[in-house]
Design a protein around this motif. Structure first.
Motif, PDB file in Angstrom:
ATOM      1  N   UNK A 116     -37.737  -6.280  53.333  1.00 22.04           N
ATOM      2  CA  UNK A 116     -36.553  -6.803  54.271  1.00 22.04           C
ATOM      3  C   UNK A 116     -35.568  -6.345  54.479  1.00 22.04           C
ATOM      4  N   UNK A 117     -34.915  -5.807  53.673  1.00 19.24           N
ATOM      5  CA  UNK A 117     -33.703  -4.956  53.773  1.00 19.24           C
ATOM      6  C   UNK A 117     -33.582  -3.922  54.861  1.00 19.24           C
ATOM      7  N   UNK A 118     -34.803  -3.107  54.775  1.00 19.25           N
ATOM      8  CA  UNK A 118     -34.921  -2.143  55.482  1.00 19.25           C
ATOM      9  C   UNK A 118     -35.343  -2.382  57.024  1.00 19.25           C
ATOM     10  N   UNK A 119     -36.118  -3.437  57.066  1.00 24.21           N
ATOM     11  CA  UNK A 119     -36.531  -3.720  58.354  1.00 24.21           C
ATOM     12  C   UNK A 119     -35.551  -4.273  59.016  1.00 24.21           C
ATOM     13  N   UNK A 120     -34.521  -5.087  58.374  1.00 23.27           N
ATOM     14  CA  UNK A 120     -33.286  -5.622  58.950  1.00 23.27           C
ATOM     15  C   UNK A 120     -32.548  -4.550  59.384  1.00 23.27           C
ATOM     16  N   UNK A 121     -32.200  -3.427  58.363  1.00 20.85           N
ATOM     17  CA  UNK A 121     -31.310  -2.473  58.984  1.00 20.85           C
ATOM     18  C   UNK A 121     -32.037  -1.586  60.318  1.00 20.85           C
ATOM     19  N   UNK A 122     -33.355  -1.491  60.278  1.00 19.10           N
ATOM     20  CA  UNK A 122     -34.092  -0.741  61.316  1.00 19.10           C
ATOM     21  C   UNK A 122     -34.035  -1.557  62.687  1.00 19.10           C
ATOM     22  N   UNK A 123     -34.218  -2.937  62.527  1.00 13.61           N
ATOM     23  CA  UNK A 123     -34.256  -3.495  63.873  1.00 13.61           C
ATOM     24  C   UNK A 123     -32.931  -3.793  64.364  1.00 13.61           C
ATOM     25  N   UNK A 124     -31.892  -4.232  63.459  1.00 13.70           N
ATOM     26  CA  UNK A 124     -30.428  -4.454  64.147  1.00 13.70           C
ATOM     27  C   UNK A 124     -29.730  -2.915  64.488  1.00 13.70           C
ATOM     28  N   UNK A 125     -30.199  -1.991  63.822  1.00 22.41           N
ATOM     29  CA  UNK A 125     -29.577  -0.867  63.938  1.00 22.41           C
ATOM     30  C   UNK A 125     -30.078  -0.141  65.375  1.00 22.41           C
ATOM     31  N   UNK A 126     -31.025  -0.810  65.926  1.00 21.02           N
ATOM     32  CA  UNK A 126     -31.506  -0.439  67.477  1.00 21.02           C
ATOM     33  C   UNK A 126     -30.781  -1.238  68.508  1.00 21.02           C
ATOM     34  N   UNK A 127     -29.838  -1.943  68.090  1.00 23.02           N
ATOM     35  CA  UNK A 127     -29.101  -3.078  68.805  1.00 23.02           C
ATOM     36  C   UNK A 127     -27.627  -2.853  68.966  1.00 23.02           C
ATOM     37  N   UNK A 128     -27.195  -2.876  70.098  1.00 23.17           N
ATOM     38  CA  UNK A 128     -25.607  -2.810  70.166  1.00 23.17           C
ATOM     39  C   UNK A 128     -25.110  -4.099  69.371  1.00 23.17           C
ATOM     40  N   UNK A 129     -23.772  -4.174  68.854  1.00 18.67           N
ATOM     41  CA  UNK A 129     -23.353  -4.964  68.112  1.00 18.67           C
ATOM     42  C   UNK A 129     -23.429  -6.409  68.947  1.00 18.67           C
TER      43      UNK A 129
END
Lengths: 285, 370
Positions: free
Chosen positions: A132-145
């Motif tokens: 879950x943690x890595x999914x979250x980082x990956x997915x949100x890391x693809x987006x601007x703040x």
């Protein structure tokens, strides 16, 4: 009866044995649990397994029979459970750090697979938490703040859920929902700079409000001045010469006698006999 | 009393009879006259006449029973059993009493008006009891979990003392505290669907609030759109909980406090102050404008009135006004009339301007009249 009396100990043992057998044969399956029946450690069947859309009282809960001492039931939760995650640092595409606290809700839908893969809910959670943690980082890391603060976030959450679900399926687990509980700026520099920005924005607002107030006040005054001028002009313009005289008289009086509120400074008038006022004074007409 | 003891004896015998398969010798046909339980020798009778053989009296009936059941187990056994009879009956009655009490207490349920009872039979959901008195099977079979469906429970997120900072859509932070009121709609779902219902509601509430606030601007959150936020959060929580089949209904979401964070509070106060300042500035200007307008109108009207009269007799009016004004002025000021034009520059005007001083004035010295 006599045997009972003759061998009380043996009878007790037999009684206990029968009792154990009864308890070993019949087990009560509550609505909240599903059971994997194992025969000598090997799963053979499932009781009260989760079916989507089932109603309470219809499915497998209740009394269940099994072979005593040979078959065991491993209980697995049937309810929606909580998968809470530690706070994750997420770096958005515009290089802003965000501390995200998320949680997932899951339900064991395939107890057999879950039993084979992990044996207990705790171990499933242990396995899924880092994913879950890595999914979250990956997915949100693809987006601007900024997109984390917009309705787009829903889409991101759904992507995370789908991604997590793909892995969770291997554990016989269905991810019902993934949600962000908190998304905060890390304390320290990022938070301070945000505060500074908020502060300067407010200062700007305060200034512009004051300036706006001053502007409107000035306009009001100017309009009043114009209005007064118009009134004066309309009235006095009918005879400028008389106005000049009339106003001079008023002005003299105000200057030398005061306007009724302030006493004028003491005045001494030095007059020449040639003054218009003293014209008759000389008597030579 | 005798009926009572007979019943006990008979039931005791019943037990003994039940245990027959474990090797009791056939009754009645014993050869030796066995002493009765109370030490009385039983009359030897053939088994055949039994109960059917015209029981003449209760005493005899008892006697026969005793012989039939009590006296079968051989001397020692019968005697032993007989010795425990009073104790046994006590235990037996205690057990009966306990059993029936337990039966009563576990199968009659009083459900309060604000409660519902969820009945499970051997773990399986059976039905839901409404308020009132209801009967179920006794305890190990049926279990009733009472759930208060009327009670409105609250979850508080954020507190007045500690800051709960939430990011808004325009990337500002707001310190927010709110309360979510909920109650149980479906007790069975509430009991069976969620492992940690209270925690779930709290987490979903927190998440929903942040989600909704993150789509609003700071001013919206601080200001007028609070009601809208509350409504949207409520809907969001409800939808999410619906997805979990939680059986929970969200009654209300109320924002108790939405403030700018403490670190920037001064700046926000300054904005409020600026609004006040601007307001007062405008008020002052309005007052000035009003005053000026009145003044202008007054003066203009006064001029108009005088002018009307002036037009009737211009020269006379003009002269009259002139003299009247001069009179008023010259009556109240010091006057010096200088005949010779050359004198004026030498006048000590500074002293002339201080008339209260009693010193002899130069102007008087030069012969000017007052």
């Amino acid at each position: 009866m006599s045997l009972l009396r003759a061998h009380p100990f043996a009878s007790l043992l037999i009684g206990l044995f029968l009792l154990f057998t009864l308890f070993g044969t019949v087990s009560i399956v509550p609505e909240t649990q599903q059971g994997v029946v194992t025969r000598l450690g090997k799963p053979v069947r499932i009781v009260n397994s989760f079916e989507p859309g089932e109603r309470f009282g219809e499915a497998g809960a209740g009394l269940n029979a099994k072979i005593p001492f040979v078959e065991n039931i491993v209980w697995i939760d049937k309810r929606v459970r909580d998968l809470d995650m530690d706070v994750q640092q997420v770096l958005s595409t515009d290089q802003r750090r965000l501390e995200v606290d998320a949680f997932a809700r899951y339900r064991v839908v395939d107890p057999l697979r879950m039993f084979i893969a992990a044996r207990s809910e705790d171990r499933v959670e242990q396995a899924l938490r880092p994913i879950l943690g890595s999914q979250l980082r990956n997915e949100l890391g693809k987006r601007p703040f900024a997109s984390l603060l917009s309705p787009e976030r829903e889409g991101a959450m759904e992507n995370i859920r789908v991604g997590l679900n793909r892995i969770a399926e291997q554990y016989g687990v269905e991810i019902v929902d993934v949600r962000i509980k908190k998304a905060d700026l890390p304390t320290g520099a990022p938070l301070d700079s945000l505060f500074a920005r908020m502060r300067s924005a407010r200062e700007q607002e305060a200034r512009s409000i004051r300036a706006e107030g001053a502007k409107r006040a000035q306009i009001i005054r100017a309009e009043a001045d114009a209005e007064a001028a118009r009134i004066y002009a309309a009235s006095f313009g009918r005879d400028p010469q008389f106005y000049d005289f009339y106003r001079a008289m008023q002005s003299y009086q105000t200057t030398f006698l005061g306007d009724g509120q302030n006493a004028p400074a003491p005045t001494t008038i030095v007059m020449s006999p040639n003054n218009e006022y003293l014209r008759e004074f000389t008597g030579n007409r | 009393m005798s009926v009572f003891s007979a019943w006990v004896a008979r039931s005791r015998g019943l037990f003994a009879d039940n245990k027959g398969p474990w090797g009791s010798p056939p009754s009645g046909g014993s050869n030796d006259p066995t002493p009765g339980p109370w030490g009385k020798s039983a009359p030897k009778r053939p088994r055949g006449d039994g109960l059917g053989g015209g029981v003449s009296s209760l005493e005899e009936f008892l006697e026969r029973n005793r012989r039939r059941f009590g006296g079968t187990g051989g001397g020692g056994g019968g005697g032993g059993g007989a010795r425990f009879v009073p104790d046994r009956s006590l235990y037996f009655w205690a057990a009966i009493a306990f059993f029936s009490l337990w039966l009563v207490f576990t199968s009659i349920h009083r459900i309060a008006p604000d409660e519902q009872g969820v009945v499970t039979v051997f773990g399986r959901y059976h039905n839901t009891l409404n308020s009132g008195v209801s009967f179920t099977l006794p305890a190990p079979i049926s279990r009733v979990q009472k759930v208060n469906v009327a009670e409105i429970r609250g979850v508080d997120v954020g507190s007045p003392t500690e800051e709960t900072l939430v990011l808004t859509g325009d990337q500002n932070l707001v310190d927010i505290a709110y309360r979510v009121l909920w109650s149980i709609r479906d007790p069975e779902q509430f009991l069976f669907e969620l492992r940690t219902p209270e925690d779930t509601i709290r987490q979903v509430a927190e998440s929903a609030m942040r989600q909704v606030v993150s789509q609003m601007s700071l001013n919206d959150v601080l200001g007028v759109r609070r009601g809208e936020i509350e409504a949207r959060v409520r809907e969001e929580i409800q939808q999410t909980l619906e997805r979990y089949d939680s059986g929970v209904i969200i009654r209300n979401v109320s924002i108790r406090q939405a403030d700018p964070p403490g670190a920037v509070n001064e700046a926000f106060k300054d904005v409020t102050a600026a609004q006040q300042d601007a307001e007062s500035e405008i008020n002052k200007a309005n007052a000035y404008a009003l005053q000026l307008r009145q003044l202008a109108q007054g003066e203009a009207t006064a001029f108009d009135k005088v002018y009307e009269q002036y037009q009737l007799a211009p020269d006379v009016t003009r002269k009259r006004m002139y003299y009247e004004t001069m009179e008023r002025i010259l009556r109240n000021v010091e006057k010096t009339i200088v005949e010779t034009p050359g004198v004026t520059p030498y006048l000590p005007l500074n002293q002339l301007q201080q008339p209260p001083r009693p010193s002899p004035s130069q102007s008087q010295g030069t012969g000017a009249g007052r």
